[in-house]
Design an enzyme around this catalytic site. Structure first.
Site, PDB file in Angstrom:
ATOM      1  N   LYS A  73       0.498  -0.360   0.488  1.00  0.00           N
ATOM      2  CA  LYS A  73      -0.070  -0.582  -0.846  1.00  0.00           C
ATOM      3  C   LYS A  73      -1.157  -1.646  -0.743  1.00  0.00           C
ATOM      4  O   LYS A  73      -0.996  -2.626   0.001  1.00  0.00           O
ATOM      5  CB  LYS A  73       1.057  -1.018  -1.789  1.00  0.00           C
ATOM      6  CG  LYS A  73       0.670  -1.119  -3.248  1.00  0.00           C
ATOM      7  CD  LYS A  73       1.890  -1.491  -4.089  1.00  0.00           C
ATOM      8  CE  LYS A  73       1.574  -1.580  -5.567  1.00  0.00           C
ATOM      9  NZ  LYS A  73       2.765  -1.890  -6.378  1.00  0.00           N
ATOM     10  N   SER A 148       3.346   1.187 -10.240  1.00  0.00           N
ATOM     11  CA  SER A 148       1.998   0.997  -9.741  1.00  0.00           C
ATOM     12  C   SER A 148       1.810   1.421  -8.279  1.00  0.00           C
ATOM     13  O   SER A 148       0.675   1.588  -7.847  1.00  0.00           O
ATOM     14  CB  SER A 148       1.622  -0.475  -9.883  1.00  0.00           C
ATOM     15  OG  SER A 148       2.474  -1.283  -9.095  1.00  0.00           O
ATOM     16  N   SER A 172       7.882  -0.563  -9.893  1.00  0.00           N
ATOM     17  CA  SER A 172       6.732   0.066  -9.246  1.00  0.00           C
ATOM     18  C   SER A 172       6.976   0.760  -7.911  1.00  0.00           C
ATOM     19  O   SER A 172       6.081   1.406  -7.385  1.00  0.00           O
ATOM     20  CB  SER A 172       5.619  -0.963  -9.064  1.00  0.00           C
ATOM     21  OG  SER A 172       4.957  -1.121 -10.280  1.00  0.00           O
TER      22      SER A 172
HETATM   23  N1  GLN Z   1       5.057  -0.759 -14.682  1.00  0.00           N
HETATM   24  C1  GLN Z   1       5.481  -2.116 -14.708  1.00  0.00           C
HETATM   25  C2  GLN Z   1       4.357  -2.991 -15.151  1.00  0.00           C
HETATM   26  O1  GLN Z   1       3.362  -2.495 -15.532  1.00  0.00           O
HETATM   27  C3  GLN Z   1       5.984  -2.506 -13.370  1.00  0.00           C
HETATM   28  C4  GLN Z   1       4.933  -2.949 -12.449  1.00  0.00           C
HETATM   29  C5  GLN Z   1       5.433  -3.306 -11.106  1.00  0.00           C
HETATM   30  O2  GLN Z   1       6.601  -3.130 -10.774  1.00  0.00           O
HETATM   31  N2  GLN Z   1       4.536  -3.836 -10.308  1.00  0.00           N
HETATM   32  O3  GLN Z   1       4.444  -4.180 -15.141  1.00  0.00           O
END
Ligand code: GLN
Length: 470
Positions: A73, A148, A172
């Site tokens: 990532k 994400s 994410s």
């Molecule tokens: N979707 C969640 C957010 O927008 C989780 C993001 C993540 O785990 N990095 O914060």
């Protein structure tokens, strides 16, 4: 899968160079549609492969990850390779050191094939917040891969790499794994060093693997986990094994409340039957604070993110490509941050600054910290009654690109079942649980007590075959 590739390499059925070339050619075939990668490190990968091949020629014994390609990532630092967090503000930034997880994987002989697309600074659930382009779901290219870590999930699902690293602050790793029909593991907070992870919310962030099987997740986790002097919150996990007596699994009744897709509900009911047939005791439990976890998360996360993102001021890191007009320091800050951050990032910085401001700190941030404590206690209480908790990973099936992009609250709801594990720091994994009528993947989440990561993996291995197929 990783074991099978390892066997082929060890028995010289295939060379590392051939293996790397095969994956690179899959990337070439599919990348135009899927758009999983920000950077592909073809030259470095081939060089590393050749070097390893010549060592094999000289009789080197191969470790389990030696020669195995992987993707990273783009918020995990890689020395000499662009690391952007998919933000314009870091678009030209080249990592000056390797994150601890990268160092460990390199030492284990794994080979980086590239950096994957993500929501900017890991804020989002669809990868549409990337400053560069969205990634498509390999099962249906009209739909999002989740986020994400959407690029990592799509790359593994499309078999462009055998495994990838993601980060999970509120879901994410698990949510995109569920949307892409693969395994996504969020370790206990601190089980994996965060050194070299571009911070979103430091008390919630964890790095973990996205793989095609639980066994693969365990192989990668064994390599990347452990105490690191460069991250004072990291520690060594203790090995543990499943209890001999019958395993009890708790199903939170709150998961079946409104908002759960009917096909996911049906899938969950089928899973419960399958588990009962496998001699697992099912107990309905209540996590009354679950509905509050999202509200708590969206105070703590922006608060920490607003502080972590203060360092991007136009002076440090890479400059924007745009010519800035202002000629004093303050306008340089304003312009850089105004142009460099996307709208979701700016929204959260404003929110985070607000909840930390004098006069509001007690009402919002402090209260959220109290709720966090209560959620953590609630998990402790439940884990005195059950061994694991099972729930759907997501309330919906993978949605269409554009469907929720302009509706942040709808997007935030994607993480309703995942955020509480980060709030409490407990480990959780998403495993494939079959498909919807339209053949879209469905994920099942298993959560374990804090620090019981190996137990969780062992249990997930046991049930992945039971729940994944009809
Ligand atoms: N979707 C969640 C957010 O927008 C989780 C993001 C993540 O785990 N990095 O914060």
């Amino acid at each position: 899968m990783i074991k099978e590739i390892h066997r082929k390499l060890a028995q010289r059925e295939i060379s590392v160079t051939e293996l790397v070339q095969r994956y690179l050619s899959t990337i070439k075939d599919k990348e135009e549609q899927i758009k999983a990668f920000i950077t592909i490190t073809e030259q470095q990968a081939l060089e590393a492969a050749r070097k390893l091949d010549s060592e094999i020629q000289e009789g080197k014994e191969l470790g389990i990850l030696e020669g195995i390609p992987f993707a990273v990532k783009d918020n995990i630092l890689t020395k000499g390779i662009k690391t952007t967090a998919c933000s314009k503000i870091l678009q030209n930034y080249i990592g000056v050191y390797d994150a601890t997880v990268i160092r460990k994987l390199k030492e284990a002989g794994a080979i980086i094939l590239g950096k994957t697309n993500m929501d900017e600074f890991a804020m989002g659930s669809s990868t549409e917040n990337s400053a560069f382009f969205p990634t498509k779901n390999p099962w249906d290219e009209r739909r999002v891969p989740g986020g994400s870590s959407g690029g990592s999930a799509a790359a593994v699902a499309a078999q462009m790499v055998p495994f990838a690293l993601g980060s999970d602050t509120g879901g994410s790793i698990r949510q995109p794994a569920a949307f892409c029909g693969i395994v996504g593991f969020k370790p206990s907070y601190g089980a994996v060093s965060r050194y070299g992870l571009i911070a979103l919310a430091s008390s919630l962030d964890v790095i973990g693997p996205l793989t095609l099987s639980v066994e693969d997740a365990e192989i990668v986790f064994r390599v990347i986990s452990g105490k690191d002097d460069l991250d004072s919150t990291s520690y060594d996990l203790r090995a543990c094994s499943l209890p001999k007596e019958k395993i009890t699994v708790g199903i939170p009744q709150e998961c079946f409340s409104q908002g759960l897709d009917s096909e996911i509900k049906e899938n969950m009911e089928k899973t419960i039957e399958k588990l009962k047939a496998a001699e697992i005791t099912i107990k309905t439990i209540s996590l009354p604070l679950l509905p509050y976890s999202l509200a708590c998360y969206y105070i703590i996360l922006p608060a920490e993110a607003s502080a972590n993102l203060a360092r991007y001021d136009g002076i440090r890191y890479s400059p924007l490509d745009t010519e800035l007009e202002g000629n004093d320091l303050l306008s340089l800050y304003y312009d850089t941050r105004g142009l460099g951050f996307g709208s979701e990032v700016r929204r959260r910085i404003v929110l985070g600054t607000f909840v930390l401001s004098r006069g509001y700190y007690e009402a919002f941030y402090k209260r959220a910290q109290k709720v966090r404590k209560l959620i953590t206690e609630e998990y402790k209480r439940i884990f005195s009654e059950v061994d694991f908790i099972i729930s759907p990973t997501t309330p919906t099936l993978p949605f269409f690109l554009g469907e929720k992009k302009d509706d942040p609250l709808a997007m935030y709801l994607s993480d309703i079942f995942t955020v509480s594990a980060n709030i409490a720091g407990v480990p959780a994994i998403s495993i494939p649980s079959g498909f919807s009528k339209e053949h879209l993947p469905i994920g099942l989440q298993i959560t374990a007590p804090y620090g019981k990561d190996f137990l969780l993996l062992e249990f997930a291995k046991k049930i992945e075959k039971i729940v994944a197929y009809e």
